[in-house]
Design an enzyme around this catalytic site. Structure first.
Site, PDB file in Angstrom:
ATOM      1  CB  SER B  12      -0.867  -0.074   1.390  1.00 49.88           C
ATOM      2  OG  SER B  12      -1.107   1.341   1.964  1.00 49.88           O
ATOM      3  CB  THR B  13       1.158   4.006  -2.362  1.00 48.13           C
ATOM      4  OG1 THR B  13      -0.176   4.326  -2.337  1.00 48.13           O
ATOM      5  CG2 THR B  13       1.458   3.225  -3.669  1.00 48.13           C
TER       6      THR B  13
END
EC number: 5.99.1.4
Lengths: 201, 201
Positions: B12-13
């Site tokens: 997940s960024t």
């Protein structure tokens, strides 16, 4: 100071929070907000972005998240509100007229409150007549203008401009070329408008 | 005080921002954070949620949004980072081992920094060896355990628990049954943990 552009669509759920709190922020900061209605639905359809219909957990979360934040703002929302809007395009063509004539903030507030607090969807009766009247307008006059080819063209042009500028969701706050997407980025937009950077917390 | 659960996936960024700022928040508040790795990718696939691959405007915005916020936090990110992760599942099976053994915060920080600041993707070499070493672990031992059937089962069970609890994105902060999705909801989760409501701003 230049204005912050508020790209929005009547129909976006989180815009309820933005529209409810912008007038006080405008008074407190002296920043002008330039209301830019467009069709976020058309752009999301092009991106094949279906935010909630097939995602029940995400939809349930969204309403809870909005409810918590509405309560913090002292709003009296009855959630979930009817969604999605059948009258989406009409609600936004009215917003195009309202922005052109300078009463968009009043219309946006009234139509969202009628939708989120009384349960009458925006873009349909009795919301349209109630919110146009609350904004001091003659509903018949405005609805005729909203349905004109000129307004349709302005709505399409606004959506084209949004797409060209990289806008893909609503609300989006534009400070020059810098975009801030979502009610939860309003504070970042205010920071950027003042300082050209995000203030260190 | 009970802990706040941090449901996250390496991959997940926006979790880069969370993972970078959680240790200081833990020190400042005394709140314990319980690291809960799971496969957000599996849940997003089930929802048919493709966040960025087909949405270039949204992807460009995301990296700009993260860059602005990383700068505010004093981080030195080189963006865009390689995305998506080919080694997503291995990165998270390592996180399962790390959470079980109590060094997940150190691993998460090290693997994200190597990914976002040096450009080496998480879940692959040289990131795995570098971040496991930084976390004080023997890479060969951990990778063997990460690839075991026991870890695979724990990873699957965590994802099942996330799904059952209505979690659909990462990071998600859970305060009892109350969910807060996104790095930008960490403050709301802290408010809820302290007051059972969002503090009026």
């Amino acid at each position: 100071m230049p204005a912050i552009e508020v790209w929005f669509s009547v129909g976006s759920t989180y815009s309820y929070l933005t529209i409810s709190r912008l007038p006080a922020i405008e008074r407190q900061t002296g920043i002008a907000f330039d209301w830019r209605p467009f069709s976020v639905r058309e752009i999301m359809r092009e991106m094949d972005n279906i935010p909630f219909a097939t995602k029940p957990a995400k939809a349930a979360y969204m309403w809870r998240d909005i409810a918590r934040r509405a309560e913090r703002l002292g709003l009296h929302a009855h959630l979930p509100a009817p969604y999605p809007l059948e009258g989406f395009d009409l609600a936004n063509r009215v917003a195009i007229v309202a922005a052109d004539e300078g009463w968009c903030a009043d219309y946006a507030q009234a139509t969202y409150r009628t939708w989120f607090e009384k349960g009458h969807p925006a873009g349909a009766e009795p919301n349209l007549t109630a919110s146009l009247t609350a904004a001091g307008q003659n509903p018949a006059r405005v609805l005729k203008k909203a349905e004109s080819a000129e307004t349709e063209e302005a709505y399409r042009a606004a959506t084209d401009e949004a797409r060209a500028r990289g806008i893909f969701g609503a609300p989006t706050f534009a400070v020059g070329e810098e975009l801030f997407w979502g009610d939860d980025r309003l504070e970042d937009a205010l920071d950027w408008h003042r300082h050209g950077a995000l203030r260190k917390g």
